[in-house]
Design an enzyme around this catalytic site. Structure first.
Site, short mmCIF file in Angstrom:
data_model
loop_
_atom_site.label_atom_id
_atom_site.label_comp_id
_atom_site.label_asym_id
_atom_site.label_seq_id
_atom_site.Cartn_x
_atom_site.Cartn_y
_atom_site.Cartn_z
N LYS A 166 0.56 -0.95 -0.21
CA LYS A 166 0.63 -0.18 -0.21
C LYS A 166 1.04 1.04 -0.07
CE LYS A 166 -3.23 -2.52 2.92
NZ LYS A 166 -3.22 -2.36 4.81
N GLU A 191 7.72 2.70 -5.89
CA GLU A 191 7.70 2.54 -4.45
C GLU A 191 7.97 3.39 -3.46
OE1 GLU A 191 7.50 -0.20 -2.42
OE2 GLU A 191 8.24 -1.88 -3.30
N ASP A 248 13.70 -1.27 1.56
CA ASP A 248 14.83 -1.27 2.07
C ASP A 248 15.57 -2.33 2.39
OD1 ASP A 248 14.65 -2.30 5.51
OD2 ASP A 248 13.15 -1.14 5.92
N PHE A 301 13.19 3.49 11.66
CA PHE A 301 12.20 3.18 11.48
C PHE A 301 11.53 4.33 11.05
CE2 PHE A 301 7.48 2.71 11.50
CZ PHE A 301 7.47 0.85 10.70
N VAL A 302 10.45 4.43 9.92
CA VAL A 302 9.91 5.73 9.31
C VAL A 302 8.98 5.65 8.81
CG1 VAL A 302 11.91 6.90 8.88
CG2 VAL A 302 11.70 5.30 7.01
C1 PRP Z 1 7.13 -1.67 2.33
C2 PRP Z 1 7.55 -1.17 1.37
C3 PRP Z 1 8.44 -2.13 -0.13
C4 PRP Z 1 9.16 -2.92 0.94
C5 PRP Z 1 10.25 -2.58 1.02
O1 PRP Z 1 6.10 -2.16 2.11
O2 PRP Z 1 6.56 -0.65 0.11
O3 PRP Z 1 7.04 -2.56 -1.23
O4 PRP Z 1 8.13 -2.83 2.43
O5 PRP Z 1 11.33 -3.59 1.97
P1 PRP Z 1 12.22 -4.20 1.45
O6 PRP Z 1 13.09 -3.29 0.51
O7 PRP Z 1 13.01 -4.64 2.92
O8 PRP Z 1 11.69 -5.67 0.60
P2 PRP Z 1 5.49 -3.48 3.10
O9 PRP Z 1 6.01 -4.69 3.42
O10 PRP Z 1 6.24 -2.93 4.36
O11 PRP Z 1 4.00 -3.21 2.68
P3 PRP Z 1 3.15 -1.80 2.84
O12 PRP Z 1 3.19 -1.09 1.55
O13 PRP Z 1 1.76 -1.96 2.47
O14 PRP Z 1 3.70 -0.95 4.09
#
Ligand code: PRP
Length: 196
Positions: free
Chosen positions: A59, A115, A119, A168-169
């Protein structure tokens, strides 16, 4: 005297509690707006005369997607994918499950993955392999935030917003327990927020 269209009370009321939970602002609303305009200008120039398919990863990417789509002048279509990584809830395992797939075929299309944050890079790495297997004309990435110190895999990002420390942000699409996504800036939370 004419009443203001948005009384101060109603402007401040809704987000006040959420703002109070923020310890520090890492990327301001103005910095984000300027970066969106800068990235959109680059993308407009690079894809001049072509049409692109924006693929937002739900999301978190909804804010970047909405702002970028409005800032671009080239024709774009908007697609969304929802993915979920198996394993720990707080760190990606690199094994990804598609919860919502694209609604259309992207063969021979110019795809731009949108994106909010990179991370470990594992989600994006997997996603790029998945999308390339569908034979698009090209696939590039635009990301608003990246944590270089957290990278487990290097992912090529054509359009990068801000590199930030590995903390964490929340805000601008990023959540803690599904809250704070609507904050117009990116910031850290006060430690007591996690303990309540
Ligand atoms: C977050 C972000 C990326 C992913 C990055 O999504 O939107 O898709 O994590 O992390 P990585 O580089 O360690 O793979 P999240 O899984 O938190 O879902 P969300 O966007 O629904 O909050």
């Amino acid at each position: 005297m004419t009443a203001p269209l948005l009384p101060m009370e109603s402007e401040a009321e809704q987000p006040a509690d959420l703002h109070r939970d923020v310890e520090a602002v890492l990327v301001s609303q103005q910095q984000i707006a300027e970066k969106v305009a800068e990235l959109a200008a680059k993308i407009d120039a690079d894809y001049a005369g072509r049409e692109i398919v924006l693929v937002g990863v739900l999301k978190g990417a909804v804010m970047v997607m909405a702002d970028l789509a409005r800032a671009l002048t080239i024709p774009v279509s908007m697609e969304f994918m929802a993915v979920s990584s198996y394993g720990s809830a707080t760190s990606s395992s690199g094994v990804v499950r598609i919860l919502k797939d694209l609604d259309r075929d992207i063969a021979d299309c110019h795809v731009l993955v949108v994106e909010d944050i990179i991370d470990s890079g594992l989600t994006l790495s997997w996603l790029l392999r998945n999308l390339r297997a569908r034979h698009p004309a090209s696939v590039e990435v635009v990301a608003m935030l990246r944590k270089p110190e957290a990278a487990q895999v290097q992912v090529p990002v054509a359009y990068m917003g801000f590199d930030i420390p590995s903390v964490f942000v929340v805000g601008y699409g990023l959540d803690y327990a599904q809250r704070y996504r609507g904050l117009p800036y990116v910031g850290t939370l006060r430690p007591e927020v996690y303990s309540t």
